[in-house]
Design a protein around this motif. Sequence first.
Motif, PDB file in Angstrom:
ATOM      1  N   ARG A  55       0.831  -1.138  -0.130  1.00  0.00           N
ATOM      2  CA  ARG A  55       0.018   0.210  -0.142  1.00  0.00           C
ATOM      3  C   ARG A  55       0.892   1.223   0.218  1.00  0.00           C
ATOM      4  N   ARG A  56       1.907   1.399   0.723  1.00  0.00           N
ATOM      5  CA  ARG A  56       2.848   2.490   0.931  1.00  0.00           C
ATOM      6  C   ARG A  56       3.600   2.394  -0.339  1.00  0.00           C
ATOM      7  N   VAL A  57       3.895   1.605  -1.022  1.00  0.00           N
ATOM      8  CA  VAL A  57       4.631   1.589  -2.260  1.00  0.00           C
ATOM      9  C   VAL A  57       3.784   2.247  -3.176  1.00  0.00           C
ATOM     10  N   VAL A  58       2.403   2.005  -3.412  1.00  0.00           N
ATOM     11  CA  VAL A  58       1.675   2.737  -4.349  1.00  0.00           C
ATOM     12  C   VAL A  58       1.756   4.121  -4.108  1.00  0.00           C
ATOM     13  N   LEU A  59       1.535   4.314  -2.646  1.00  0.00           N
ATOM     14  CA  LEU A  59       1.456   5.824  -2.267  1.00  0.00           C
ATOM     15  C   LEU A  59       2.775   6.707  -2.694  1.00  0.00           C
ATOM     16  N   PRO A  83      -6.571  11.579   2.815  1.00  0.00           N
ATOM     17  CA  PRO A  83      -7.625  10.650   2.930  1.00  0.00           C
ATOM     18  C   PRO A  83      -7.898  10.211   1.358  1.00  0.00           C
ATOM     19  N   ALA A  84      -8.100  11.194   0.530  1.00  0.00           N
ATOM     20  CA  ALA A  84      -8.195  10.978  -0.989  1.00  0.00           C
ATOM     21  C   ALA A  84      -7.041   9.997  -1.621  1.00  0.00           C
ATOM     22  N   GLN A  85      -5.929  10.123  -1.241  1.00  0.00           N
ATOM     23  CA  GLN A  85      -4.997   9.513  -1.878  1.00  0.00           C
ATOM     24  C   GLN A  85      -4.993   8.198  -1.356  1.00  0.00           C
ATOM     25  N   ARG A  86      -5.364   8.018   0.128  1.00  0.00           N
ATOM     26  CA  ARG A  86      -5.257   6.717   0.668  1.00  0.00           C
ATOM     27  C   ARG A  86      -6.275   5.839  -0.249  1.00  0.00           C
ATOM     28  N   ALA A  87      -7.507   6.487  -0.417  1.00  0.00           N
ATOM     29  CA  ALA A  87      -8.458   5.925  -1.108  1.00  0.00           C
ATOM     30  C   ALA A  87      -8.413   5.627  -2.404  1.00  0.00           C
ATOM     31  N   ARG A  88      -7.559   6.344  -3.295  1.00  0.00           N
ATOM     32  CA  ARG A  88      -7.312   5.965  -4.408  1.00  0.00           C
ATOM     33  C   ARG A  88      -6.355   4.857  -4.658  1.00  0.00           C
ATOM     34  N   GLY A 103       3.839   6.661  -5.487  1.00  0.00           N
ATOM     35  CA  GLY A 103       3.428   7.412  -6.850  1.00  0.00           C
ATOM     36  C   GLY A 103       3.069   8.919  -6.587  1.00  0.00           C
ATOM     37  N   ALA A 104       2.416   9.112  -5.502  1.00  0.00           N
ATOM     38  CA  ALA A 104       1.743  10.515  -5.357  1.00  0.00           C
ATOM     39  C   ALA A 104       3.018  11.473  -5.059  1.00  0.00           C
ATOM     40  N   GLU A 158      -6.283   2.270  -2.525  1.00  0.00           N
ATOM     41  CA  GLU A 158      -6.981   1.170  -2.300  1.00  0.00           C
ATOM     42  C   GLU A 158      -7.660   0.792  -3.594  1.00  0.00           C
ATOM     43  N   GLU A 159      -8.193   1.710  -4.279  1.00  0.00           N
ATOM     44  CA  GLU A 159      -9.001   1.527  -5.534  1.00  0.00           C
ATOM     45  C   GLU A 159      -7.918   0.866  -6.606  1.00  0.00           C
ATOM     46  N   LEU A 160      -6.846   1.394  -6.543  1.00  0.00           N
ATOM     47  CA  LEU A 160      -5.902   1.173  -7.892  1.00  0.00           C
ATOM     48  C   LEU A 160      -5.424  -0.422  -7.385  1.00  0.00           C
ATOM     49  N   LEU A 161      -5.222  -0.820  -6.213  1.00  0.00           N
ATOM     50  CA  LEU A 161      -4.817  -2.149  -5.712  1.00  0.00           C
ATOM     51  C   LEU A 161      -5.939  -2.962  -6.099  1.00  0.00           C
ATOM     52  N   ASP A 162      -7.170  -2.762  -5.868  1.00  0.00           N
ATOM     53  CA  ASP A 162      -8.259  -3.576  -6.124  1.00  0.00           C
ATOM     54  C   ASP A 162      -8.408  -3.657  -7.558  1.00  0.00           C
ATOM     55  N   LEU A 163      -8.351  -2.602  -8.362  1.00  0.00           N
ATOM     56  CA  LEU A 163      -8.582  -2.760  -9.987  1.00  0.00           C
ATOM     57  C   LEU A 163      -7.714  -3.932 -10.464  1.00  0.00           C
ATOM     58  N   LEU A 164      -6.228  -3.682  -9.792  1.00  0.00           N
ATOM     59  CA  LEU A 164      -5.235  -4.633 -10.611  1.00  0.00           C
ATOM     60  C   LEU A 164      -4.966  -5.855  -9.803  1.00  0.00           C
ATOM     61  N   GLY A 165      -6.099  -6.316  -8.948  1.00  0.00           N
ATOM     62  CA  GLY A 165      -6.103  -7.456  -8.328  1.00  0.00           C
ATOM     63  C   GLY A 165      -5.102  -7.523  -7.398  1.00  0.00           C
ATOM     64  N   ALA A 166      -4.522  -6.602  -6.673  1.00  0.00           N
ATOM     65  CA  ALA A 166      -3.488  -6.929  -5.623  1.00  0.00           C
ATOM     66  C   ALA A 166      -4.269  -6.312  -4.289  1.00  0.00           C
TER      67      ALA A 166
END
Length: 266
Positions: free
Chosen positions: A102-106, A123-128, A108-109, A130-138
Amino acid sequence: MAADDRAPNVIEADRVDLVRSGKPLLDQVDLVVRPGEHWALLGPNGAGKTTLLHLLGARAHPTRGTVRVLGHLLGRVDVRALRARIGHVDPRHDLRSALPARRVVLTGATGSIEVPPRWEPSPAQRARAEELLDLLGAAARADDPWTTLSQGERGRVLIARALMAEPDLLLMDEPATGLDVAAREGLLAAVDRLRAARPHMATVMVTHHLEELPATTTHALLLRAGRAVAHGPADSVLTSKHVSECFDHPIGIERRGGRWSARARP
């Protein structure tokens, strides 16, 4: 998705040469990428694929010719600001700490490898993330340390990271490198889902192998020794004739179920 002919081009490369230490790495390469198009860059080792990707990602400048990325001419734009609008996925991501996925994805911001000191996401960055991890199956690996992720899981996390800045252009440099068949298929399915979810985003993927191309690939550019052998719609470029010429070897190409396969011919 068909590109909107009225929308501005994402990439315009016109008669591009790139020379390093007197050696030509790219020679008179042309490329136009429109919104919603998904390009594959293929060719043998040393063909210039990653070199061209560096130009498209504003990480290098041409020796001759012009490159426009997202409407900006390289050489007349702040490349740091431009790079922030481009997602870049490199499987050689140089992260050495045990950051949770999750922190690796973050990161990117922030555009950094590690999380900057004292920085906390909104909060918006955290939500994004989570959304991307879900979209990519991770999503199931969101709390797992980077050091424990498989190569395929890392690939999905890195794509999610590249999307944090909501880029209009996503560049992927051999994202399926080193993956077994199951991991490769999982990654390619994630790329197809991503493209469906972001229909206006353009993508460019470098690979050596046609089997690593997602079914959503729309266009292709074949490079050999820095020169374009063929480029255009994927079905007209990824043919036995063009691929055999590109790799200087007789190769038979088939497309079945939207995916390509290649076999050497006698």
